[in-house]
Design a protein around this motif. Structure first.
Motif, PDB file in Angstrom:
ATOM      1  N   GLU A 130       0.821  -1.223   0.000  1.00  0.00           N
ATOM      2  CA  GLU A 130       0.000   0.000   0.000  1.00  0.00           C
ATOM      3  C   GLU A 130       0.851   1.268   0.000  1.00  0.00           C
ATOM      4  OE1 GLU A 130      -2.255  -3.363   1.937  1.00  0.00           O
ATOM      5  OE2 GLU A 130      -0.214  -2.531   2.037  1.00  0.00           O
ATOM      6  N   SER A 131       2.024   1.207   0.634  1.00  0.00           N
ATOM      7  CA  SER A 131       2.839   2.414   0.772  1.00  0.00           C
ATOM      8  C   SER A 131       3.945   2.526  -0.264  1.00  0.00           C
ATOM      9  CB  SER A 131       3.480   2.459   2.169  1.00  0.00           C
ATOM     10  OG  SER A 131       4.492   1.465   2.296  1.00  0.00           O
ATOM     11  N   GLY A 132       4.267   1.421  -0.935  1.00  0.00           N
ATOM     12  CA  GLY A 132       5.321   1.443  -1.937  1.00  0.00           C
ATOM     13  C   GLY A 132       6.727   1.383  -1.370  1.00  0.00           C
ATOM     14  N   PHE A 133       6.859   1.051  -0.104  1.00  0.00           N
ATOM     15  CA  PHE A 133       8.174   0.994   0.550  1.00  0.00           C
ATOM     16  C   PHE A 133       8.865  -0.320   0.188  1.00  0.00           C
ATOM     17  CE2 PHE A 133      11.190   0.404   4.002  1.00  0.00           C
ATOM     18  CZ  PHE A 133      11.620   1.686   4.289  1.00  0.00           C
ATOM     19  N   HIS A 141      16.920  -3.961   9.173  1.00  0.00           N
ATOM     20  CA  HIS A 141      17.568  -3.426  10.361  1.00  0.00           C
ATOM     21  C   HIS A 141      16.643  -2.409  11.035  1.00  0.00           C
ATOM     22  CE1 HIS A 141      21.609  -5.217   9.663  1.00  0.00           C
ATOM     23  NE2 HIS A 141      21.154  -5.261   8.424  1.00  0.00           N
ATOM     24  N   GLY A 142      16.925  -2.150  12.311  1.00  0.00           N
ATOM     25  CA  GLY A 142      16.027  -1.336  13.116  1.00  0.00           C
ATOM     26  C   GLY A 142      15.737   0.031  12.547  1.00  0.00           C
ATOM     27  N   GLU A 143      16.765   0.714  12.065  1.00  0.00           N
ATOM     28  CA  GLU A 143      16.565   2.065  11.539  1.00  0.00           C
ATOM     29  C   GLU A 143      15.619   2.065  10.353  1.00  0.00           C
ATOM     30  OE1 GLU A 143      18.062   5.420  12.471  1.00  0.00           O
ATOM     31  OE2 GLU A 143      17.653   4.118  14.168  1.00  0.00           O
ATOM     32  N   GLU A 144      15.730   1.050   9.497  1.00  0.00           N
ATOM     33  CA  GLU A 144      14.857   0.979   8.329  1.00  0.00           C
ATOM     34  C   GLU A 144      13.413   0.710   8.737  1.00  0.00           C
ATOM     35  OE1 GLU A 144      15.277  -0.787   3.948  1.00  0.00           O
ATOM     36  OE2 GLU A 144      15.168  -2.357   5.466  1.00  0.00           O
ATOM     37  N   ILE A 145      13.215  -0.086   9.775  1.00  0.00           N
ATOM     38  CA  ILE A 145      11.853  -0.366  10.233  1.00  0.00           C
ATOM     39  C   ILE A 145      11.207   0.909  10.770  1.00  0.00           C
ATOM     40  CG2 ILE A 145      10.449  -1.754  11.795  1.00  0.00           C
ATOM     41  CD1 ILE A 145      12.674  -3.859  11.735  1.00  0.00           C
ATOM     42  N   ARG A 146      11.989   1.694  11.490  1.00  0.00           N
ATOM     43  CA  ARG A 146      11.465   2.972  11.994  1.00  0.00           C
ATOM     44  C   ARG A 146      11.169   3.925  10.830  1.00  0.00           C
ATOM     45  NH1 ARG A 146      13.904   7.556  13.298  1.00  0.00           N
ATOM     46  NH2 ARG A 146      15.966   6.622  13.134  1.00  0.00           N
ATOM     47  N   GLN A 147      12.041   3.939   9.832  1.00  0.00           N
ATOM     48  CA  GLN A 147      11.807   4.787   8.657  1.00  0.00           C
ATOM     49  C   GLN A 147      10.553   4.361   7.908  1.00  0.00           C
ATOM     50  OE1 GLN A 147      15.524   4.357   6.567  1.00  0.00           O
ATOM     51  NE2 GLN A 147      16.676   5.386   8.201  1.00  0.00           N
ATOM     52  N   ASN A 148      10.295   3.060   7.876  1.00  0.00           N
ATOM     53  CA  ASN A 148       9.075   2.567   7.251  1.00  0.00           C
ATOM     54  C   ASN A 148       7.841   3.097   7.978  1.00  0.00           C
ATOM     55  OD1 ASN A 148       7.072  -0.210   7.610  1.00  0.00           O
ATOM     56  ND2 ASN A 148       7.367   0.642   5.568  1.00  0.00           N
ATOM     57  N   ALA A 149       7.895   3.129   9.320  1.00  0.00           N
ATOM     58  CA  ALA A 149       6.773   3.669  10.094  1.00  0.00           C
ATOM     59  C   ALA A 149       6.550   5.141   9.762  1.00  0.00           C
ATOM     60  CB  ALA A 149       7.039   3.483  11.585  1.00  0.00           C
ATOM     61  N   GLU A 150       7.625   5.899   9.678  1.00  0.00           N
ATOM     62  CA  GLU A 150       7.510   7.321   9.328  1.00  0.00           C
ATOM     63  C   GLU A 150       6.960   7.491   7.914  1.00  0.00           C
ATOM     64  OE1 GLU A 150      11.505   8.559   9.895  1.00  0.00           O
ATOM     65  OE2 GLU A 150      11.322   8.766  12.084  1.00  0.00           O
ATOM     66  N   ILE A 152       4.901   5.435   6.312  1.00  0.00           N
ATOM     67  CA  ILE A 152       3.464   5.137   6.326  1.00  0.00           C
ATOM     68  C   ILE A 152       2.681   6.341   6.828  1.00  0.00           C
ATOM     69  CG2 ILE A 152       1.684   3.747   7.473  1.00  0.00           C
ATOM     70  CD1 ILE A 152       3.758   1.441   7.490  1.00  0.00           C
ATOM     71  N   ALA A 153       3.145   6.954   7.920  1.00  0.00           N
ATOM     72  CA  ALA A 153       2.441   8.108   8.483  1.00  0.00           C
ATOM     73  C   ALA A 153       2.353   9.247   7.466  1.00  0.00           C
ATOM     74  CB  ALA A 153       3.153   8.570   9.749  1.00  0.00           C
ATOM     75  N   ALA A 154       3.462   9.508   6.770  1.00  0.00           N
ATOM     76  CA  ALA A 154       3.467  10.586   5.774  1.00  0.00           C
ATOM     77  C   ALA A 154       2.601  10.226   4.573  1.00  0.00           C
ATOM     78  CB  ALA A 154       4.902  10.865   5.338  1.00  0.00           C
ATOM     79  N   LYS A 155       2.668   8.987   4.131  1.00  0.00           N
ATOM     80  CA  LYS A 155       1.931   8.533   2.941  1.00  0.00           C
ATOM     81  C   LYS A 155       0.427   8.716   3.117  1.00  0.00           C
ATOM     82  CE  LYS A 155       1.321   6.010  -0.906  1.00  0.00           C
ATOM     83  NZ  LYS A 155       1.848   6.351  -2.237  1.00  0.00           N
ATOM     84  N   PHE A 156      -0.087   8.418   4.324  1.00  0.00           N
ATOM     85  CA  PHE A 156      -1.535   8.450   4.535  1.00  0.00           C
ATOM     86  C   PHE A 156      -1.990   9.638   5.377  1.00  0.00           C
ATOM     87  CE2 PHE A 156      -0.361   3.980   3.791  1.00  0.00           C
ATOM     88  CZ  PHE A 156      -1.084   3.772   2.627  1.00  0.00           C
ATOM     89  N   GLY A 157      -1.103  10.616   5.565  1.00  0.00           N
ATOM     90  CA  GLY A 157      -1.484  11.857   6.232  1.00  0.00           C
ATOM     91  C   GLY A 157      -1.905  11.674   7.671  1.00  0.00           C
ATOM     92  N   LEU A 158      -1.232  10.786   8.390  1.00  0.00           N
ATOM     93  CA  LEU A 158      -1.623  10.497   9.768  1.00  0.00           C
ATOM     94  C   LEU A 158      -1.057  11.536  10.733  1.00  0.00           C
ATOM     95  CD1 LEU A 158      -1.120   6.623   9.764  1.00  0.00           C
ATOM     96  CD2 LEU A 158      -3.164   7.952   9.162  1.00  0.00           C
ATOM     97  N   GLN A 159      -1.824  11.832  11.763  1.00  0.00           N
ATOM     98  CA  GLN A 159      -1.462  12.858  12.733  1.00  0.00           C
ATOM     99  C   GLN A 159      -0.967  12.200  14.021  1.00  0.00           C
ATOM    100  OE1 GLN A 159      -4.676  16.329  11.578  1.00  0.00           O
ATOM    101  NE2 GLN A 159      -5.368  14.693  12.933  1.00  0.00           N
ATOM    102  N   GLY A 160       0.275  12.499  14.397  1.00  0.00           N
ATOM    103  CA  GLY A 160       0.841  11.941  15.614  1.00  0.00           C
ATOM    104  C   GLY A 160       1.177  13.020  16.611  1.00  0.00           C
ATOM    105  N   MET A 161       0.797  12.811  17.850  1.00  0.00           N
ATOM    106  CA  MET A 161       1.145  13.727  18.932  1.00  0.00           C
ATOM    107  C   MET A 161       2.037  12.964  19.905  1.00  0.00           C
ATOM    108  SD  MET A 161      -1.319  16.312  20.942  1.00  0.00           S
ATOM    109  CE  MET A 161      -0.714  17.323  22.312  1.00  0.00           C
ATOM    110  N   PHE A 162       3.306  13.380  19.979  1.00  0.00           N
ATOM    111  CA  PHE A 162       4.310  12.596  20.668  1.00  0.00           C
ATOM    112  C   PHE A 162       4.674  13.179  22.026  1.00  0.00           C
ATOM    113  CE2 PHE A 162       4.923  11.967  16.052  1.00  0.00           C
ATOM    114  CZ  PHE A 162       4.506  10.641  16.014  1.00  0.00           C
ATOM    115  N   CYS A 163       5.455  12.392  22.767  1.00  0.00           N
ATOM    116  CA  CYS A 163       5.776  12.732  24.163  1.00  0.00           C
ATOM    117  C   CYS A 163       4.482  13.016  24.924  1.00  0.00           C
ATOM    118  CB  CYS A 163       6.723  13.930  24.229  1.00  0.00           C
ATOM    119  SG  CYS A 163       8.307  13.619  23.433  1.00  0.00           S
ATOM    120  N   THR A 164       3.468  12.241  24.596  1.00  0.00           N
ATOM    121  CA  THR A 164       2.139  12.418  25.170  1.00  0.00           C
ATOM    122  C   THR A 164       1.645  11.072  25.687  1.00  0.00           C
ATOM    123  OG1 THR A 164       1.673  14.217  23.612  1.00  0.00           O
ATOM    124  CG2 THR A 164      -0.206  13.228  24.747  1.00  0.00           C
ATOM    125  N   SER A 165       1.439  10.981  26.991  1.00  0.00           N
ATOM    126  CA  SER A 165       1.050   9.728  27.625  1.00  0.00           C
ATOM    127  C   SER A 165      -0.445   9.668  27.865  1.00  0.00           C
ATOM    128  CB  SER A 165       1.780   9.562  28.965  1.00  0.00           C
ATOM    129  OG  SER A 165       3.172   9.584  28.788  1.00  0.00           O
TER     130      SER A 165
END
Length: 634
Positions: A130-133, A141-150, A152-165
């Protein structure tokens, strides 16, 4: 006759090694890191860019009203958000909150040297089609998995609010919404932004994942030890101390340091070889060895990618994920030539003792002993092959024996690595085997360490655990009843593991009554698909106002799902009765040492015994009906 004698000898070893660990008093004692002020600093986020986050306009503030709040911005949260968007909801109506400083969940926190996914990335990385990654390696490797998450968020316009519990949620009956308290923490330089605030959401989705709260053994002497020695958890790797970075872990600062690492499971298997390259000396402290086999990584060439995607065939990743799960669960309808992945993990059929199998159909309680015996026989050649590999790889026979596991392979996640066992052949690496007892205390009079790494994993928020256990947040449904109270009560039940009666408009990514897999990506997809179907169908129903719709599973429907699960629960007899305490068993002592009342509760909270494929097919059949049978919508 010879093979029978070997089998008897192996069985006796299994029993003896299990007995050692059952007798260990400190096995299940863990520090509540977020509550204990003496170790709370170990939770500090070394990766967050607080200044950049402080400049952003927050998606939520006190009094905000939204349609969807998703707790967790890792793989589960991302997949749930994607399926809601696919179902027709506007991405601007969704906010994902996470106490981390960015996307990725456990892959945000874990950046230790050597970090790599031990499941094929073509199946593990979410939404590749779906994302073309395109992953660079077969095992990312770990860095690539994190980049994949980023990505996906950019591809589908997802809104993240971080450092928020996520602090607490209360069902507001009069409004048909959840009142949620959140806590933002942007470090000491932004005290004015470090506040608790309350928002209102129509739907609340918990997607905190099973590996989000670090586990640290509760042993005496830690405070004194930390005053003189450097101590950190592998999920908060301190590159400032070791030198290097997640992308280039050249830990030059360790050249004159004596380093210890506690743990010999998945994290240590990857970190030990890297530490061994740089430390003056490395001590590896072991309670229970891990089955370790060869790793079969490769670069992603255009030719390989074309083969994996079947020339860009629609649905290729779902098909590959299902194929891998069929082999994880020793499905009765597959043969070895049908295996698309063809790696060591997919060729280990007895792991189905953990993940379930469609072979559980027709397996009644009276067959428990026969089933356990059959599983042990099914397991035997694979365990023997890995034990042989360990003994051939480690040169010192005494060390090799200590690194050799004597328990069924389903009790602890096996690992596959081409450098871990070899590290014990180096002159600067020493295995400290505790003969099943584990580290007993932190003391200045023990090993002369400069630094101690805690590769002690995470508290498993999986089968049997309340889905908010790791966040320690309150979630009070109708009548003020807390979710944890229902989770531990005699009337506990869920529907498909994603929702429960008494908690309207609450949906969960839970390991209880749901599926499990070494590759959770497919399970999250099954859960998210079901959740999106329920919400989309309810809000589109005739006579309902989409912005005021309340949907809740009935007691009858959740009990029916539980009854279905209990009908196949005998499948898990080997897991409950043959294993030493591990996180797979919730550190419980095992069948014969658990009273009947507790054992009954354990069975009520098992994974779905028909495995991830059976779970996914059951969900798709329900969705195909096109209605909300068993739900109350108002």
């Amino acid at each position: 006759m010879g093979s029978i004698e070997v089998d008897i000898s192996t069985r006796e070893k299994y029993v003896a090694e299990r007995a050692k660990r059952l007798a260990t008093a400190n096995f299940a004692k863990r520090l509540e890191v977020s509550k204990d002020p003496s170790v709370r600093d170990l939770l500090q986020d070394p990766w967050a860019d607080y200044d950049a986050l402080a400049k952003e306009v927050p998606y939520l503030q006190n009094g905000s009203r939204i349609k969807f709040l998703i707790v967790g911005a890792g793989h589960s949260g991302l997949i749930h958000a994607y399926h809601l968007v696919k179902a027709g909801f506007d991405p601007k109506d969704l906010v994902l909150v996470d106490n981390a400083g960015g996307w990725g969940g456990t892959w945000y926190w874990n950046r230790y040297p050597g970090l790599q996914c031990d499941v094929e990335g073509y199946c593990y990385l979410p939404l590749l089609e779906e994302s073309g990654f395109i992953p660079q390696n077969r095992y990312s490797h770990g860095e690539e998995i994190r980049q994949n998450a980023e990505h996906i968020a950019a591809k589908f316009g997802l809104q993240g609010m971080f450092c928020t519990s996520f602090v607490a949620a209360d069902w507001n009956e009069s409004e048909g919404r959840w009142d949620v308290t959140l806590r933002r923490q942007l470090g000491p330089d932004h005290e004015e932004l470090n506040v608790d605030f309350t928002i209102s959401t129509q739907f609340l989705i918990t997607a905190t994942g099973p590996l989000s709260s670090m586990s640290i053994p509760a042993l005496p002497g830690l405070d004194d030890f930390r005053r003189e020695k450097k101590v950190f958890h592998a999920a908060r790797w301190d590159y400032e101390y070791t030198g290097g970075s997640p992308t280039e872990p050249h830990m030059i600062n360790l050249r004159d340091k004596v380093v210890g690492i506690v743990g010999t499971a998945a994290t240590a298997v990857q970190a030990v070889p890297e530490l061994a390259k740089w430390a003056k000396h490395l001590y590896v402290f072991q309670r229970t060895p891990t089955y370790v086999g060869p790793h079969e990584d490769s670069r992603t060439t255009p030719e390989l990618w074309d083969k994996v995607t079947k020339g860009g065939k629609p649905g290729w990743q779902d098909e590959r994920i299902e194929n891998l799960n069929l082999f994880f669960t020793d499905d009765p309808k597959v043969t070895s030539d049908m295996n698309l992945v063809q790696d060591e993990r997919s060729r280990y059929p007895s792991l189905s003792a953990v993940w379930g199998s469609r072979s559980a159909v027709g397996l009644g309680p009276e067959k428990a002993a026969d089933h356990t015996e059959w599983m042990l026989q099914r397991e035997a050649p694979h365990a023997a092959r890995l034990r042989k590999f360990i003994n051939q790889t480690v040169k010192d026979p005494a060390t090799a024996e200590k690194l050799t596991p004597w328990y069924p392979g389903w009790c602890k996640r096996p690992a596959f690595n081409n450098a871990y066992l070899q590290a014990f052949n180096l002159p600067n690496v020493t295995l400290v085997d505790t003969d099943g007892q584990g580290v007993q205390t932190y003391t200045r009079n023990g090993y002369a360490l400069d630094c101690l790494v805690l590769a002690t994993g995470f508290e498993l928020s999986g089968s049997g655990s309340c889905p908010l256990a790791s966040s320690q947040a309150a979630c009070r449904g109708r009548g003020g009843r807390d979710l944890s109270d229902k989770w531990n009560s005699a009337d506990f039940a869920t529907f498909y593991g994603v929702c429960t009666n008494g908690f309207p408009n609450l949906f969960m990514s839970s390991g209880t009554n749901s599926a499990g897999s070494a590759n959770m990506t497919g399970v999250y997809g099954s859960q998210a698909r079901m959740t999106a179907h329920i919400i989309a169908t309810a809000t589109a129903g005739s006579g309902t106002d989409p912005d005021n719709t309340v949907v809740e599973v009935s007691k009858e429907a959740e009990q029916a799902w539980l009854d279905k699960l209990l009908g196949y629960a005998t499948w898990y007899a080997p897991l409950l009765t043959t294993c030493p305490p591990t996180y797979f068993t919730g550190y419980r002592s095992g069948g014969e040492q658990v009273d009947e009342k507790e054992l009954a509760m354990v069975k009520r909270k098992l994974l779905f015994p028909l495995g991830p494929v059976g779970y996914d097919h059951a969900g798709r059949e329900y969705i195909h009906k096109g209605c909300l049978e068993g739900f109350i919508v108002r």
